[in-house]
Design a protein around this motif. Sequence first.
Motif, PDB file in Angstrom:
ATOM      1  N   ARG A  69       0.829  -1.204   0.000  1.00 17.83           N
ATOM      2  CA  ARG A  69       0.000   0.000   0.000  1.00 17.83           C
ATOM      3  C   ARG A  69       0.866   1.257   0.000  1.00 17.83           C
ATOM      4  O   ARG A  69       0.512   2.267   0.587  1.00 17.83           O
ATOM      5  N   ARG A  72      -0.809   4.398  -1.489  1.00 18.26           N
ATOM      6  CA  ARG A  72      -1.724   5.030  -0.533  1.00 18.26           C
ATOM      7  C   ARG A  72      -0.939   5.889   0.460  1.00 18.26           C
ATOM      8  O   ARG A  72      -1.343   6.995   0.799  1.00 18.26           O
ATOM      9  N   ASP A 153      -4.190   3.480  -7.098  1.00 17.60           N
ATOM     10  CA  ASP A 153      -3.567   2.464  -6.262  1.00 17.60           C
ATOM     11  C   ASP A 153      -2.768   1.391  -6.982  1.00 17.60           C
ATOM     12  O   ASP A 153      -2.401   0.412  -6.375  1.00 17.60           O
TER      13      ASP A 153
END
Length: 156
Positions: A69, A72, A153
């Motif tokens: 991630r 993010r 993403d």
Amino acid sequence: MSEDHSWEGNWKVRLYERIHERGYDSLTAFAEARPTLPLVELAQELGGDDVNAVQVFSGLVAEAERSNRLTRLVRGQLVRELWESLPNGWPSVLDDEARLEVAIALGSWSAFTPVTHEERARQVMAALLATPPPPGWRPLGPDDELLLTLLPDEEV
């Protein structure tokens, strides 16, 4: 002013003890509960003179890498930098003073961007300057619609 003791002892253990004391399972959860606070303020909340912003960001990067991630996290850091540098949101006119404030925000963000995302960060900065967001825009977190458009993403 107190002396900085943040690098003494096992700072990673200390950092995670502080996170757990506050009821969070991860540094990411702690930081995401405070999406607009600068890293320095997150560190202060965790322990003034024995936790620093670099340690907080290092922990966040490690967690983001493990969970795939990182993009993010990069968006989240942009939110933090924008809130810190543009307290009234995106300027309505990019005159010299406003351009400097935007440059400081984007430059600070770029400095925290992992190498894997540097090119995408340059593209985001160029897009924000070429087509500025609405005046007063202040993303509330990494899931802001405009940020998701600029930096989706897809992991690099």
